[in-house]
Design a protein around this motif. Structure first.
Motif, mmCIF file in Angstrom:
data_model
loop_
_atom_site.group_PDB
_atom_site.id
_atom_site.type_symbol
_atom_site.label_atom_id
_atom_site.label_comp_id
_atom_site.label_asym_id
_atom_site.label_seq_id
_atom_site.Cartn_x
_atom_site.Cartn_y
_atom_site.Cartn_z
ATOM 1 N N GLY A 87 0.826 -1.199 0.000
ATOM 2 C CA GLY A 87 0.000 0.000 0.000
ATOM 3 C C GLY A 87 0.859 1.247 0.000
ATOM 4 N N ASP A 88 0.313 2.321 0.629
ATOM 5 C CA ASP A 88 1.047 3.577 0.671
ATOM 6 C C ASP A 88 0.406 4.475 1.714
ATOM 7 O OD1 ASP A 88 2.919 5.467 0.109
ATOM 8 O OD2 ASP A 88 2.471 5.625 -2.034
ATOM 9 N N ALA A 89 1.057 5.640 1.971
ATOM 10 C CA ALA A 89 0.566 6.609 2.939
ATOM 11 C C ALA A 89 0.684 7.998 2.338
ATOM 12 C CB ALA A 89 1.360 6.522 4.238
ATOM 13 N N HIS A 90 -0.318 8.859 2.638
ATOM 14 C CA HIS A 90 -0.341 10.216 2.117
ATOM 15 C C HIS A 90 -0.844 11.161 3.198
ATOM 16 C CE1 HIS A 90 0.357 8.670 -1.923
ATOM 17 N NE2 HIS A 90 -0.599 7.778 -1.697
ATOM 18 N N VAL A 143 -3.697 6.007 5.196
ATOM 19 C CA VAL A 143 -2.889 4.810 4.941
ATOM 20 C C VAL A 143 -3.810 3.772 4.317
ATOM 21 C CG1 VAL A 143 -1.462 2.998 5.936
ATOM 22 C CG2 VAL A 143 -1.381 5.308 6.881
ATOM 23 N N TRP A 144 -3.422 3.256 3.163
ATOM 24 C CA TRP A 144 -4.259 2.219 2.545
ATOM 25 C C TRP A 144 -3.447 0.951 2.349
ATOM 26 C CZ3 TRP A 144 -3.126 0.008 -2.150
ATOM 27 C CH2 TRP A 144 -2.196 0.673 -2.970
ATOM 28 N N LEU A 145 -4.175 -0.169 2.482
ATOM 29 C CA LEU A 145 -3.573 -1.491 2.341
ATOM 30 C C LEU A 145 -4.397 -2.299 1.356
ATOM 31 C CD1 LEU A 145 -3.023 -2.317 6.141
ATOM 32 C CD2 LEU A 145 -1.386 -1.312 4.551
ATOM 33 N N PRO A 146 -3.791 -3.177 0.596
ATOM 34 C CA PRO A 146 -4.565 -4.039 -0.315
ATOM 35 C C PRO A 146 -5.379 -5.052 0.480
ATOM 36 C CG PRO A 146 -2.251 -4.662 -0.353
ATOM 37 C CD PRO A 146 -2.329 -3.418 0.479
ATOM 38 N N ARG A 147 -6.512 -5.477 -0.125
ATOM 39 C CA ARG A 147 -7.428 -6.384 0.579
ATOM 40 C C ARG A 147 -7.339 -7.819 0.083
ATOM 41 N NH1 ARG A 147 -13.414 -4.366 0.810
ATOM 42 N NH2 ARG A 147 -13.474 -6.260 2.100
#
Length: 675
Positions: free
Chosen positions: A652-655, A668-672
């Motif tokens: 994922g990534d963070a912004h 913060v997003w993560l793949p599911r």
């Protein structure tokens, strides 16, 4: 500033020590190549000029040979019939002039003579039986054009009688006519008498009686007297009537006729072969020509005849001198002629040779150039100087005709390769300097960041350690009141957790940089884990005077590393507590959203927010937003950097974004993916 200054000095030293010598060597190599190319160009230019000079010399020699040959011809050959001097002793022998036939030199179109009064005649047969030949018509058509008027004006004296063949006997006054205009009539009469004698139907008389009875046509023996153009001009002026002298003088001094009377000697080598278009050659003034008169030609005089019988010699002149000027080239319009003046008894005629300019330009000059030009440098003969980059004049007698050389076969590929290599080297050196400069600047930044990190870590470590030591000493000395034990215990736990979190962050960053941190991704309920971590931090959050609002779904399944997610949530909450400490709204919000293919975590506060220019920089190691209000806020600049590294380790990534209504929103997003 001192580190930055040292970095700039290192970059400058590198540029001066490595890049500058390299560039100077490359530029020197390039200049040497240019000098080599310039030298080759000069050699090629010198070779072309030598070739042009050789060709021009050959052209001059060829034209001079033609001039000498035509100059040696006796004047009487310009008549159709003539009496050869070497056979006059044997009788009235008459021959046809060799000029009456087609010229054996293809450069010559034909011969002509201009008598006083402007009459133009040729050696080609023109009489009652021969109304005219094509060559005679061609020569007359050219010689009678207005362009030839100055040349025709050179003849002087009384106009001659009709020079065509006549059936009547010569009148007595014709016997005294000047030879330049009358010798053709004498030869014609001799030819007619000889023809009549040959066809005489009553040959009863003896040959001696016939010869004695027949009137002698005294065709004189002539000799050549070479004179200058100035002498001919003087004769012409003497024959101009006094009333016309003043009117005629300007003609000789200013008009084209004067230039004809004072031409450039053919033998003299011209110094103007290097004239270029746009530089018109200075016409030679008559005074200049008179200051440098041409040496008299050593013309071969006519062969004297054998001794004549006394009966013949008694009634015949022993010899007559005819004045000749040297043949000289002259350009009249588009025509090129060889011309001279022959005079006798104050009467002068102009004799000329009309040259075939088209043959000279199209055939003869290319052949001369092919014989004298080296292989690979054969020039073209052109009449348009603008078609050449560097035209070379062929001859002063052929103005407007040029030698055109092909453009030099310079090595463009070699020069292009050198230019490309030089440009490539300069680009490489420039890129190298830029890379080194950026590396040096980055090294300076990292050094400054590490210095700041060491300072921050030292401060972060000193504060909890000081608290722990102080409380431990108080407990050891028994100086803590029983009612304060709970507070002391809470401080000890809080500072221990703070110290433990700092150590964990430093270790996590070190492991991620070295590639030793391997995530243990397992499927689970992400919402439940975030709720548990947030509630575990509720007491710490409450001690700072904040509350936390949870907006989480009942369940959100995905694959994640539980320890990494815990570090992400703890660091985000700790970051919000630090920078929202001065905010009136002391509520923190933690939200988890399910989006197609991913799970998105938001941690929001009502602090001052993050400027747009710093929203990417805050995720770099040891970077903190500089504000006066947060200058003394504890921190190392590793929290958000660790959050992004762990999120990217999950895929994922963070912004960082602005929260609607004010504040900061860290997403913060993560793949599911569950498999």
């Amino acid at each position: 500033m001192s580190l930055r200054g040292a970095g700039r000095r290192r970059v400058l030293a590198l540029g001066l020590g490595v890049a500058l010598p390299t560039v100077l060597l490359a530029v020197g190599w390039w200049l040497a190549s240019l000098r080599e190319q310039a030298g080759l160009a000069r050699e090629h230019e010198a070779s072309r000029r030598q070739t042009a000079e050789r060709v021009a010399a050959a052209v001059r020699e060829g034209l001079e040979e033609l001039r000498r040959r035509e100059d040696a011809r006796p004047f009487y050959l310009y008549n159709h019939f003539y009496s050869p001097p070497e056979v006059l002793a044997l009788g009235d022998a008459v021959a046809v002039s060799p000029l009456a036939a087609d010229p054996d030199d293809p450069r010559i179109l034909g011969h002509f003579q201009v008598d006083p009064g402007g009459r133009v005649r040729t050696p080609y047969p023109v009489d009652d039986d021969h109304p005219g030949s094509p060559r005679a018509d061609q020569i007359l058509a050219v010689a009678t054009t207005p362009a030839f008027a100055p040349l025709r004006a050179q003849s002087f004296g009384e106009p001659a009688p009709d020079t065509r063949l006549a059936q009547a006997d010569l009148r007595p006054r014709d016997q005294d006519a000047p030879l330049t205009t009358n010798i053709g009539q004498l030869s014609n009469r001799a030819y007619q008498d000889l023809a009549a004698q040959t066809n005489d139907p009553e040959p009863q008389q003896a040959p001696q009686q016939q010869q004695a009875a027949r009137p002698r046509k005294q065709v004189p023996i002539t000799s050549r007297n070479q004179v200058s153009w100035e002498a001919i001009q003087s004769q012409q002026m003497r024959n101009v009537p006094l009333a016309q002298a003043n009117d005629a003088a300007p003609l000789f001094e200013q008009s084209a006729a004067q230039q004809l009377l004072d031409p450039i000697p053919a033998q003299q080598t011209s110094d103007n072969l290097s004239n270029r278009p746009g530089r018109k050659a200075q016409a030679r003034a008559p005074t200049q020509a008179r200051q440098q008169p041409q040496p008299p030609q050593q013309a071969a005089p006519s062969q004297p005849s054998a001794p004549l019988p006394a009966s013949i010699a008694a009634g015949m002149p022993q010899g007559t001198e005819v004045d000749y000027t040297p043949m000289a080239y002259l350009t009249l319009g588009d025509a090129l002629v060889l011309q001279r003046v022959v005079s006798h008894a104050e009467t002068g005629s102009v004799q000329g040779v009309l040259l075939d300019r088209a043959y000279l330009v199209d055939t003869w000059l290319p052949a001369v150039a092919a014989r004298h030009a080296p292989a690979g440098e054969l020039p073209r003969v052109v009449v348009d100087a603008d078609a050449c980059a560097d035209p070379q004049a062929v001859s002063e007698h052929l103005p407007g005709v040029w030698l055109c050389f092909a453009a030099p076969a310079a090595p463009p590929d070699h020069l292009a390769f050198q230019a490309g290599a030089l440009l490539g080297l300069i680009v490489i050196v420039g890129v190298g300097v830029v890379v080194v400069a950026r590396a040096a600047r980055r090294a300076d930044e990292l050094s400054a960041q590490k210095t700041a990190f060491v300072s921050a870590v030292s401060h972060e470590l000193r504060t909890p350690l000081t608290t722990l030591r102080m409380h431990a000493e108080l407990l050891q000395e028994g100086l803590v009141a029983p009612g304060s034990l709970a507070t002391i215990h809470d401080d000890l736990v809080r500072e221990s957790v703070r110290l433990s979190r700092l150590v964990e962050n430093v270790l996590a960053v070190s492991q991620l940089e070295e590639g030793r941190r391997v995530l243990d991704l397992r499927p689970g309920d992400l919402a439940a884990l975030i709720r548990e971590v947030a509630l575990g931090q509720a007491r710490h959050i409450a001690s700072k005077g904040f509350t936390v609002e949870l907006d989480l779904p009942d369940e959100l399944r995905c694959r994640f590393d539980a320890q990494a997610i815990e570090q992400i949530v703890v660091n985000l909450l700790d970051n919000a507590l630090k920078y929202a400490a001065e905010s009136d709204d002391r509520r923190l919000r933690v939200a988890l959203l399910a989006q197609p293919g991913r799970a998105v975590l938001h941690v929001q506060d009502r602090g001052p927010g993050i400027p747009v220019s710093d929203r990417e920089r805050v995720f770099q190691r040891f970077v903190r937003v500089q504000r006066a209000s947060t200058a003394h806020t504890p921190g190392t600049g590793l929290g958000l950097s660790l959050v992004r590294d762990l999120a990217r380790a999950h895929g994922g990534d963070a912004h960082a974004r602005a929260r609607p209504g004010g504040g900061a929103d860290i997403e913060v997003w993560l793949p599911r993916e569950l498999s």
